[in-house]
Design an enzyme around this catalytic site. Structure first.
Site, PDB file in Angstrom:
ATOM      1  N   GLU A  95      38.146  35.349  30.762  1.00  0.00           N
ATOM      2  CA  GLU A  95      36.964  34.489  30.856  1.00  0.00           C
ATOM      3  C   GLU A  95      35.700  35.342  30.851  1.00  0.00           C
ATOM      4  OE1 GLU A  95      38.457  30.533  33.036  1.00  0.00           O
ATOM      5  OE2 GLU A  95      38.058  32.138  34.443  1.00  0.00           O
ATOM      6  N   CYS A 108      28.256  37.906  31.822  1.00  0.00           N
ATOM      7  CA  CYS A 108      29.178  38.513  32.770  1.00  0.00           C
ATOM      8  C   CYS A 108      30.508  38.687  32.033  1.00  0.00           C
ATOM      9  CB  CYS A 108      29.296  37.558  33.963  1.00  0.00           C
ATOM     10  SG  CYS A 108      30.478  38.032  35.188  1.00  0.00           S
ATOM     11  N   CYS A 115      43.591  41.869  37.660  1.00  0.00           N
ATOM     12  CA  CYS A 115      43.046  43.032  38.366  1.00  0.00           C
ATOM     13  C   CYS A 115      44.106  43.554  39.318  1.00  0.00           C
ATOM     14  CB  CYS A 115      41.793  42.641  39.148  1.00  0.00           C
ATOM     15  SG  CYS A 115      41.030  44.061  39.981  1.00  0.00           S
ATOM     16  N   CYS A 119      42.028  42.338  46.073  1.00  0.00           N
ATOM     17  CA  CYS A 119      41.152  41.855  47.153  1.00  0.00           C
ATOM     18  C   CYS A 119      41.589  40.435  47.523  1.00  0.00           C
ATOM     19  CB  CYS A 119      39.690  41.856  46.715  1.00  0.00           C
ATOM     20  SG  CYS A 119      39.151  43.478  46.156  1.00  0.00           S
ATOM     21  N   CYS A 122      39.689  37.039  46.233  1.00  0.00           N
ATOM     22  CA  CYS A 122      39.304  36.929  44.831  1.00  0.00           C
ATOM     23  C   CYS A 122      40.421  36.318  43.985  1.00  0.00           C
ATOM     24  CB  CYS A 122      38.965  38.335  44.323  1.00  0.00           C
ATOM     25  SG  CYS A 122      38.760  38.439  42.545  1.00  0.00           S
ATOM     26  N   CYS A 334      31.315  33.979  41.189  1.00  0.00           N
ATOM     27  CA  CYS A 334      31.972  35.236  41.560  1.00  0.00           C
ATOM     28  C   CYS A 334      33.355  34.984  42.127  1.00  0.00           C
ATOM     29  CB  CYS A 334      31.191  35.951  42.654  1.00  0.00           C
ATOM     30  SG  CYS A 334      29.594  36.494  42.124  1.00  0.00           S
TER      31      CYS A 334
HETATM   32  N1  SAH Z   1      36.022  44.306  40.292  1.00  0.00           N
HETATM   33  C1  SAH Z   1      34.627  44.422  40.393  1.00  0.00           C
HETATM   34  C2  SAH Z   1      33.858  43.445  39.538  1.00  0.00           C
HETATM   35  C3  SAH Z   1      34.374  42.051  39.401  1.00  0.00           C
HETATM   36  S1  SAH Z   1      34.227  41.029  40.806  1.00  0.00           S
HETATM   37  C4  SAH Z   1      34.198  44.321  41.854  1.00  0.00           C
HETATM   38  O1  SAH Z   1      35.013  43.938  42.668  1.00  0.00           O
HETATM   39  O2  SAH Z   1      33.054  44.668  42.142  1.00  0.00           O
HETATM   40  C5  SAH Z   1      32.487  40.664  40.872  1.00  0.00           C
HETATM   41  C6  SAH Z   1      31.967  40.398  42.264  1.00  0.00           C
HETATM   42  O3  SAH Z   1      32.472  39.158  42.781  1.00  0.00           O
HETATM   43  C7  SAH Z   1      32.360  41.470  43.276  1.00  0.00           C
HETATM   44  O4  SAH Z   1      31.278  41.811  44.097  1.00  0.00           O
HETATM   45  C8  SAH Z   1      33.422  40.752  44.071  1.00  0.00           C
HETATM   46  O5  SAH Z   1      33.624  41.329  45.330  1.00  0.00           O
HETATM   47  C9  SAH Z   1      32.851  39.370  44.133  1.00  0.00           C
HETATM   48  N2  SAH Z   1      33.801  38.332  44.546  1.00  0.00           N
HETATM   49  C10 SAH Z   1      35.131  38.288  44.302  1.00  0.00           C
HETATM   50  N3  SAH Z   1      35.664  37.169  44.837  1.00  0.00           N
HETATM   51  C11 SAH Z   1      34.660  36.491  45.405  1.00  0.00           C
HETATM   52  C12 SAH Z   1      34.563  35.263  46.105  1.00  0.00           C
HETATM   53  N4  SAH Z   1      35.636  34.486  46.312  1.00  0.00           N
HETATM   54  N5  SAH Z   1      33.340  34.872  46.542  1.00  0.00           N
HETATM   55  C13 SAH Z   1      32.242  35.625  46.326  1.00  0.00           C
HETATM   56  N6  SAH Z   1      32.268  36.793  45.664  1.00  0.00           N
HETATM   57  C14 SAH Z   1      33.463  37.231  45.219  1.00  0.00           C
HETATM   58 FE1  SF4 Z   2      39.495  43.069  41.385  1.00  0.00          FE
HETATM   59 FE2  SF4 Z   2      38.536  40.804  42.351  1.00  0.00          FE
HETATM   60 FE3  SF4 Z   2      38.684  42.967  43.915  1.00  0.00          FE
HETATM   61 FE4  SF4 Z   2      36.880  42.902  41.916  1.00  0.00          FE
HETATM   62  S1  SF4 Z   2      36.932  41.552  43.732  1.00  0.00           S
HETATM   63  S2  SF4 Z   2      38.269  44.572  42.474  1.00  0.00           S
HETATM   64  S3  SF4 Z   2      38.041  41.702  40.399  1.00  0.00           S
HETATM   65  S4  SF4 Z   2      40.430  41.861  43.028  1.00  0.00           S
END
Ligand code: SAH
Ligand code: SF4
Length: 349
Positions: A95, A108, A115, A119, A122, A334
């Site tokens: 996406e 974006c 990934c 985390c 996410c 995000c």
């Molecule tokens: N992997 C990279 C970039 C992709 S995620 C990273 O983690 O930075 C882009 C942003 O969205 C990151 O700051 C991530 O921590 C945030 N993010 C992921 N899941 C989220 C959620 N459920 N609510 C708000 N931000 C989130």
């Molecule tokens: Fe990967 Fe999501 Fe963590 Fe970014 S926030 S590193 S996309 S698992």
């Protein structure tokens, strides 16, 4: 010509394409023409390249293949954000999101299918890792989207995947998009967002001083951070902060820290204090993101709590703002991006 594996032509920098053509005894100037067709005009086959001879078209067809990014669905949010779902040549889906605002238009992009960083908050991370994207697949997202929306001002690596876990392809894609024969996007228009892969941040700082860096922090305490971000078990906050200071010194650029606020977890006064201590003296900006609840156990704080948290930072000389929510109604915000389900693809199970 000897029989060999076909190369993904969208994945080559101009210099590489020139080198290959030269090896194959084709005049070097043809490389810029082909590169322009692909990256400036979005043409994805040799037959539409009207200023090159038929023999060269046949050669391209035999020697290379073009990146496949098929648009499956496009959803438009109430706020104008657009989410694109693309299918790749192996059937994987990714996406990308277009975010038009008054003063800028941001794309974006995804850097991986899924990934590996896991985390807990996410959607991309929960689904696991499938594969890296090629630079051709990364740049094609931007080329396809900008073909229908003029005036792209910024590209952020905040879609699916951890860009520094696919470092080479991400930087190669930036080089392709930066090339004056292609999209000609200035390096300062790019921002790489990372969960904090420390050695790759050192490398980025050493290899460029233009690309912006955003670091996903989410907690100012090692134990807390570890409980939601496995990468924190690998690199401590002390190590992460050391490389952030190094990045600022090397590039003279301000770092953005992303901090997703989770009710009852990281939004208290002690959390704000720890964050101020951690970031004191660093040229930075904190982006507060009320968590998008992709997992039921995580809730966003009430608005006034978020505002108080921000005010505390600002009062203590840490510039901060609350990220305005975009595209939540189409799951484009995000952390909400993921691979397609059968339903998204309109397929029967
Ligand atoms: N992997 C990279 C970039 C992709 S995620 C990273 O983690 O930075 C882009 C942003 O969205 C990151 O700051 C991530 O921590 C945030 N993010 C992921 N899941 C989220 C959620 N459920 N609510 C708000 N931000 C989130
Ligand atoms: Fe990967 Fe999501 Fe963590 Fe970014 S926030 S590193 S996309 S698992």
């Amino acid at each position: 010509m000897q029989k060999m594996d076909k190369l993904e032509i969208n994945n080559l920098t101009l210099g590489e394409l020139q080198g290959i053509l030269q090896q194959d005894q084709i005049p070097r100037f043809r490389a810029a023409q082909i590169f322009r067709w692909i990256h400036k005009n979005g043409v994805n086959n040799p037959w539409e390249m009207t200023n090159i001879p038929q023999t060269l078209k046949n050669y391209i067809n035999e020697r290379f293949y073009f990146t496949v990014l098929e648009l499956v669905t496009k959803q438009v949010s109430r706020d104008g954000t657009v989410k694109y779902l693309f299918r790749l040549n192996d059937g994987c889906t990714i996406e990308s999101v277009l975010i038009p605002e008054q003063t800028r238009v941001t794309i974006c992009v995804s850097s991986q299918v899924g990934c590996a960083m896991g985390c807990t908050f996410c959607a991309t991370g929960s689904a696991g890792f499938e594969r890296d994207l090629t630079a051709g697949e990364i740049s094609r997202q931007i080329e396809l989207i900008s073909a229908e929306s003029d005036g792209i001002t910024n590209v952020v690596f905040m879609g699916m995947g951890e860009p520094l876990h696919n470092y080479r392809s991400v930087l190669r894609a930036v080089e392709i998009m930066n090339c004056s024969e292609g999209m000609n996007l200035g390096l300062r228009r790019f921002t790489i967002s990372t969960c904090g892969i420390v050695p790759r941040i050192y490398q980025l700082a050493d290899e460029n001083d233009q690309i912006g860096l955003a670091v996903s922090l989410h907690a100012a305490d090692d134990a807390k951070r570890k409980s939601i971000m496995p990468i924190a078990g690998r690199y401590s906050l002390a190590e992460l902060m050391a490389v952030c200071r190094y990045y600022c010194d090397q590039t003279k650029r301000r770092i953005t820290f992303e901090y997703a606020l989770i009710q009852g977890f990281n939004n208290g006064l002690s959390d704000a204090k720890a964050l101020v201590e951690l970031l004191a003296g660093l040229n930075c900006h904190v982006n507060l993101i009320p968590i998008n609840p992709v997992q039921v156990q995580y809730k966003r704080p009430r608005q006034h709590v978020t505002r108080e948290f921000m005010n505390y930072l600002v009062q203590h000389q840490i510039p901060a703002s609350i990220r305005r929510e975009r595209g939540t109604d189409i799951d484009a915000a995000c952390g909400q991006l993921k691979q397609a389900t059968r339903e998204d693809l309109n397929e029967d199970s």
